[in-house]
Design a protein around this motif. Structure first.
Motif, PDB file in Angstrom:
ATOM      1  N   TYR A   8      37.034  26.468 -35.921  1.00  0.00           N
ATOM      2  CA  TYR A   8      36.893  26.381 -34.469  1.00  0.00           C
ATOM      3  C   TYR A   8      36.056  25.189 -34.037  1.00  0.00           C
ATOM      4  N   LEU A   9      35.158  24.718 -34.909  1.00  0.00           N
ATOM      5  CA  LEU A   9      34.466  23.471 -34.602  1.00  0.00           C
ATOM      6  C   LEU A   9      35.462  22.313 -34.524  1.00  0.00           C
ATOM      7  N   LEU A  10      36.456  22.306 -35.408  1.00  0.00           N
ATOM      8  CA  LEU A  10      37.513  21.300 -35.324  1.00  0.00           C
ATOM      9  C   LEU A  10      38.263  21.404 -33.998  1.00  0.00           C
ATOM     10  N   PHE A  11      38.517  22.631 -33.592  1.00  0.00           N
ATOM     11  CA  PHE A  11      39.295  22.881 -32.379  1.00  0.00           C
ATOM     12  C   PHE A  11      38.513  22.529 -31.120  1.00  0.00           C
ATOM     13  N   TYR A  12      37.196  22.813 -31.130  1.00  0.00           N
ATOM     14  CA  TYR A  12      36.364  22.600 -29.947  1.00  0.00           C
ATOM     15  C   TYR A  12      35.353  21.476 -30.142  1.00  0.00           C
ATOM     16  N   ALA A  13      35.631  20.543 -31.038  1.00  0.00           N
ATOM     17  CA  ALA A  13      34.716  19.418 -31.248  1.00  0.00           C
ATOM     18  C   ALA A  13      34.423  18.740 -29.911  1.00  0.00           C
ATOM     19  N   PRO A  14      33.140  18.530 -29.580  1.00  0.00           N
ATOM     20  CA  PRO A  14      32.802  18.019 -28.241  1.00  0.00           C
ATOM     21  C   PRO A  14      33.170  16.559 -28.015  1.00  0.00           C
ATOM     22  N   ASN A  15      33.406  15.788 -29.084  1.00  0.00           N
ATOM     23  CA  ASN A  15      33.814  14.399 -28.891  1.00  0.00           C
ATOM     24  C   ASN A  15      34.507  13.893 -30.150  1.00  0.00           C
ATOM     25  N   ALA A  16      35.040  12.666 -30.094  1.00  0.00           N
ATOM     26  CA  ALA A  16      35.801  12.105 -31.210  1.00  0.00           C
ATOM     27  C   ALA A  16      34.925  11.862 -32.434  1.00  0.00           C
ATOM     28  N   THR A  17      33.671  11.467 -32.221  1.00  0.00           N
ATOM     29  CA  THR A  17      32.771  11.238 -33.350  1.00  0.00           C
ATOM     30  C   THR A  17      32.487  12.534 -34.094  1.00  0.00           C
ATOM     31  N   ALA A  18      32.257  13.589 -33.344  1.00  0.00           N
ATOM     32  CA  ALA A  18      32.020  14.893 -33.971  1.00  0.00           C
ATOM     33  C   ALA A  18      33.234  15.329 -34.778  1.00  0.00           C
ATOM     34  N   LEU A  19      34.429  15.109 -34.231  1.00  0.00           N
ATOM     35  CA  LEU A  19      35.650  15.485 -34.936  1.00  0.00           C
ATOM     36  C   LEU A  19      35.792  14.699 -36.238  1.00  0.00           C
ATOM     37  N   ALA A  20      35.533  13.410 -36.196  1.00  0.00           N
ATOM     38  CA  ALA A  20      35.622  12.580 -37.399  1.00  0.00           C
ATOM     39  C   ALA A  20      34.587  13.012 -38.442  1.00  0.00           C
ATOM     40  N   THR A  21      33.388  13.352 -37.998  1.00  0.00           N
ATOM     41  CA  THR A  21      32.336  13.807 -38.910  1.00  0.00           C
ATOM     42  C   THR A  21      32.732  15.119 -39.573  1.00  0.00           C
ATOM     43  N   LEU A  22      33.284  16.027 -38.786  1.00  0.00           N
ATOM     44  CA  LEU A  22      33.746  17.310 -39.324  1.00  0.00           C
ATOM     45  C   LEU A  22      34.823  17.099 -40.390  1.00  0.00           C
ATOM     46  N   LYS A  23      35.762  16.216 -40.109  1.00  0.00           N
ATOM     47  CA  LYS A  23      36.835  15.949 -41.063  1.00  0.00           C
ATOM     48  C   LYS A  23      36.281  15.380 -42.365  1.00  0.00           C
ATOM     49  N   ASP A  24      35.297  14.488 -42.263  1.00  0.00           N
ATOM     50  CA  ASP A  24      34.671  13.933 -43.464  1.00  0.00           C
ATOM     51  C   ASP A  24      33.965  15.014 -44.269  1.00  0.00           C
ATOM     52  N   ASP A  25      33.257  15.895 -43.572  1.00  0.00           N
ATOM     53  CA  ASP A  25      32.537  16.962 -44.263  1.00  0.00           C
ATOM     54  C   ASP A  25      33.500  17.923 -44.957  1.00  0.00           C
ATOM     55  N   ILE A  26      34.621  18.218 -44.297  1.00  0.00           N
ATOM     56  CA  ILE A  26      35.610  19.112 -44.904  1.00  0.00           C
ATOM     57  C   ILE A  26      36.250  18.442 -46.114  1.00  0.00           C
ATOM     58  N   ALA A  27      36.546  17.150 -45.988  1.00  0.00           N
ATOM     59  CA  ALA A  27      37.141  16.422 -47.110  1.00  0.00           C
ATOM     60  C   ALA A  27      36.215  16.417 -48.320  1.00  0.00           C
ATOM     61  N   SER A  28      34.905  16.360 -48.087  1.00  0.00           N
ATOM     62  CA  SER A  28      33.951  16.347 -49.198  1.00  0.00           C
ATOM     63  C   SER A  28      33.942  17.667 -49.966  1.00  0.00           C
TER      64      SER A  28
END
Length: 319
Positions: A8-28
């Motif tokens: 849900y953080l991916l779904f409701y990420a407050p901005n593009a930077t947050a979304l990119a950071t989340l994706k990096d963390d998930i990829a790790s």
């Protein structure tokens, strides 16, 4: 629950930077030593403790921050944040008075007049108006600045981790505004403060009420937890509010409110809000732990909280 928080953080990420950071963390998580699934659960736990729970104010203790499951550079950057953090003057009373004047001595949501302000002659009472006990509500809690300058304890790590996460999500400006040690730029700045009557303040602190920005500036939909969606009229809460300043002071920051709203949505959609309500309720009500291990989550949560100073201005605790 922790995996749903990540989703849900991916779904409701407050901005593009947050979304990119989340994706990096998930990829790790794919290359984590403990395996991808456990790494994902750990990531969700990290976000719960260091992002969602900074807005969930309760009486008692604060969770010890969990370790970030990915790159070591995070710890290096967090260490630098701890060097930057300085204790700010505790100007709650001045902030409250300034916010009351800005908000015409009324609750910003219900419009009810503050009883103490009437008693002190700050505003004239008009017959037929509803009265309330208005309180000073912080969007980012003032406890985030309540640390010892140069301290290295669990409390300082908790605060530094929360701020560092916000910086990683693209909110360096928020960090600079709320942590700078100046008279006008700290957690007591009026952009971080709202005048709310007791019951509304309680719901806001419990993440059961939040504000979703609309197209018109300073107009917000008043969103409430799913179990309270039909309670607007009973609480005297309108569907939308239009914040208006009655002085030269700034209104609550749309950016601060957007971060708070995103965390509230994630907490309720993932089930984290109900889970922590249950844990906190059991912490208050349980006299002894269950012998069959049913209260293990309560024990684990209680062991991961630290004592914080009492806040005399909050009837329902601080964090």
């Amino acid at each position: 629950m922790y995996s749903r928080v990540v989703g849900y953080l991916l779904f409701y990420a407050p901005n593009a930077t947050a979304l990119a950071t989340l994706k990096d963390d998930i990829a790790s998580c794919d290359t984590a030593d403990q395996g991808p699934l456990q790494a994902l659960y750990n990531l969700g736990e990290f976000y719960v403790k260091n992002l969602l729970l900074i807005f969930r104010k309760t009486r008692g203790r604060t969770p010890v921050p969990s370790d970030h499951p990915s790159r070591p550079s995070f710890e290096v950057a967090k260490s630098q944040v701890m060097e930057d953090l300085q204790s700010t003057p505790r100007n709650h009373s001045d902030a409250k008075l300034a916010a009351l004047a800005r908000d015409n001595f009324r609750c910003m949501v219900t419009g009810r007049v503050d009883l103490s302000s009437c008693e002190n002659g700050l505003i004239a009472y008009s017959p037929g108006e509803f009265l309330c006990c208005a309180q000073c509500a912080y969007i980012f809690p003032d406890s985030l600045g309540n640390i010892r300058a140069g301290g290295r304890g669990d409390k300082e790590h908790q605060v530094a981790t929360a701020w560092m996460l916000l910086k990683r999500f693209g909110y360096k400006d928020v960090y600079n505004e709320l942590t700078a040690d100046t008279s006008k730029t700290n957690l007591h700045r009026l952009e971080n403060i709202m005048t709310l009557e007791y019951s509304i303040h309680d719901l806001f602190d419990k993440m059961s009420l939040w504000f979703e920005a609309q197209s018109e500036p300073n107009v917000y939909r008043v969103a409430m937890a799913p179990r309270l969606e039909l309670a607007h009229s009973g609480l005297g809460v309108p569907a939308t509010v239009h914040f208006t300043a009655h002085s030269d002071s700034p209104l609550p920051s749309p950016k601060y409110l957007a971060i708070h709203a995103a965390c509230c949505r994630v907490a309720h959609m993932s089930g984290a809000a109900e889970y922590f309500d249950m844990i906190l309720r059991d912490m208050e009500e349980l006299q002894v732990l269950s012998e069959d291990g049913a209260s293990a989550d309560v024990l684990a949560y209680a062991l991961h909280r630290l004592e914080e100073p009492d806040d005399p201005y909050r009837a329902i605790g601080t964090r």
